[in-house]
Design an enzyme around this catalytic site. Structure first.
Site, PDB file in Angstrom:
ATOM      1  N   SER A 288      -5.793   5.148  -5.841  1.00  0.00           N
ATOM      2  CA  SER A 288      -4.559   5.878  -6.129  1.00  0.00           C
ATOM      3  C   SER A 288      -3.943   5.447  -7.445  1.00  0.00           C
ATOM      4  CB  SER A 288      -3.561   5.671  -4.985  1.00  0.00           C
ATOM      5  OG  SER A 288      -4.117   6.096  -3.757  1.00  0.00           O
ATOM      6  N   HIS A 346       1.025   2.608  -7.482  1.00  0.00           N
ATOM      7  CA  HIS A 346       1.208   3.969  -8.001  1.00  0.00           C
ATOM      8  C   HIS A 346       2.076   3.962  -9.257  1.00  0.00           C
ATOM      9  CE1 HIS A 346       0.352   5.940  -3.816  1.00  0.00           C
ATOM     10  NE2 HIS A 346      -0.635   5.176  -4.239  1.00  0.00           N
TER      11      HIS A 346
END
Length: 403
Positions: A288, A346
């Site tokens: 991610s 992230h």
């Protein structure tokens, strides 16, 4: 009957008092712990005090009881206090930080060398094609291949047709999609390894990033290609596939690979820092962070591009607004302490993508020429005239490549 109750209560009290006084004088018939008995007798004979001196007398008796217990127990140790909550010392982040810097530098260095070799190979292939076209003759060549095809068996013909179809399908993909296909294949292999019971310990050690683990550096890179859930991997790889053509056309294949690999390590480093600062240590894995770098780079470079959701095609929004929304969601999750996703990774990936497109490309990739020249000197030392008899044709692939 009331007098019988009072009499029984009086006799019972006198019996207990006489028994305790006998024990303190040295009797050992009832209990083998004389220090405990004497301490108990001293507290039983405590004189009554006034209300104002209750606190003072209580402190005195508590200290006396503590002295009695100390004499009884002797040198035996006191019970150990409960262990403190597990926290990672900040000094443990020095090695991961050095690993992040070294891995990022090596990634971009290897990408520059790979681009040099790729350009050199393309030039050599183009020369060979030109030479082969001069030697081939059309009618004779077609006759030769027709005879060769007739000599093959049915299985060989079907296999060649299958390989030709696969090659046509591969050629129909863009350069970005072909590059991302290799990354998806690596993630699929790692996902299958998670399903092997005998490899669970190895996968937890090397393919999950955790600042509290003994192995902290290598998992920062390997966990980028690691997914335990099929849905998690499918989501990340679908986003990567969607933006693959844009990011590769923007950066080039070699530079994209360097950015993607570095983004995975940098996002894990940011996650390490946040986990250490908050004390919420838990393992994490997935691509991610690197995918957020790709998405942020494209959205920053082309903020007016229209994006949509696959399940809701009628709703569209700009790439710049999508990036702002994702950053806001991850920032809120990090502040609230949500642990379902690694919001710190992230955010680290998104910030690295914005920084690289804005400043990093000029600071890192455009300054690769000294390394490329050094590699060219090592690969072809006769190009500069160091070895007699060397041809000048080697210089044709020595350029640093397109920016």
């Amino acid at each position: 009957m009331a007098w019988m109750g009072c009499f029984m209560k009086w006799t019972k009290t006198e019996f207990i008092r006489s028994t305790l006084s006998t024990g303190c004088r040295g009797g050992t018939r009832l209990s083998p712990y004389p220090q405990q008995r004497c301490a108990f007798r001293r507290e039983a004979k405590r004189p009554e005090t006034k209300k104002g001196n209750v606190a003072k007398e209580t402190d005195t008796l508590s200290s006396e009881a503590a002295d009695g217990v100390q004499h009884k127990v002797g040198p035996s140790p006191s019970p150990a206090p409960p262990p403190p909550p597990r926290r990672v010392p900040r000094s443990n982040l020095f090695k991961p930080l050095m690993f992040t810097v070294g891995f990022t530098g090596c990634s971009f260095g290897m990408a520059a060398i790979l681009q040099y070799e790729s350009l050199k190979s393309r030039v050599q292939t183009a020369r060979e094609e030109v030479e082969s076209e001069k030697t081939l003759q059309g009618p004779q060549d077609m006759t030769y291949w027709h005879d060769w095809w007739n000599q093959l068996s049915g299985i060989q013909k079907r296999l060649i047709l299958f390989m030709t179809t696969a090659d046509d399908l591969w050629s129909s993909l863009s350069e970005g999609q072909r590059t991302v296909s290799g990354i998806i294949a690596i993630n699929a292999v790692v996902l299958c390894c998670w399903r092997i019971p005998s490899m669970q310990r190895t996968m937890m050690k090397y393919f999950t990033s955790n600042p509290a683990s003994k192995t902290r550096c290598l998992p920062m890179a390997l966990s980028t290609f690691s997914h335990y859930s099929i849905i998690h991997m499918a989501t990340n790889m679908w986003v990567l596939w969607t933006f693959s053509s844009s990011i590769v056309s923007l950066l080039g294949r070699e530079q994209f690979l360097a950015v993607y690999a570095s983004a995975g390590v940098i996002s894990n480093m940011v996650s390490y820092m946040c986990k250490t600062a908050t004390g919420r240590v838990h393992p994490s894995l997935g691509a991610s962070g690197a995918v957020m770098t790709v998405l942020a780079a494209v959205c920053t470079k082309v903020p007016e591009a229209k994006l949509g959701i696959i399940f809701i095609p009628m709703i569209t929004f700009t790439a710049g607004n999508a990036l702002k929304a994702l950053v806001a969601i991850d920032a809120a999750g990090l502040i609230m302490g949500l642990r379902r996703f690694d919001h710190a990774a992230h955010l680290g990936g998104a910030l690295f993508g914005v920084w690289y497109v804005t400043y990093g490309h000029k600071l890192m990739w455009r300054k690769r020429e000294p390394l490329v020249k050094f590699w060219h000197t090592m690969r072809s030392p006769g190009a500069g005239g160091g070895r007699p008899g060397s041809g000048p044709g080697v210089n044709s692939g020595a350029g640093p490549g397109p920016k």
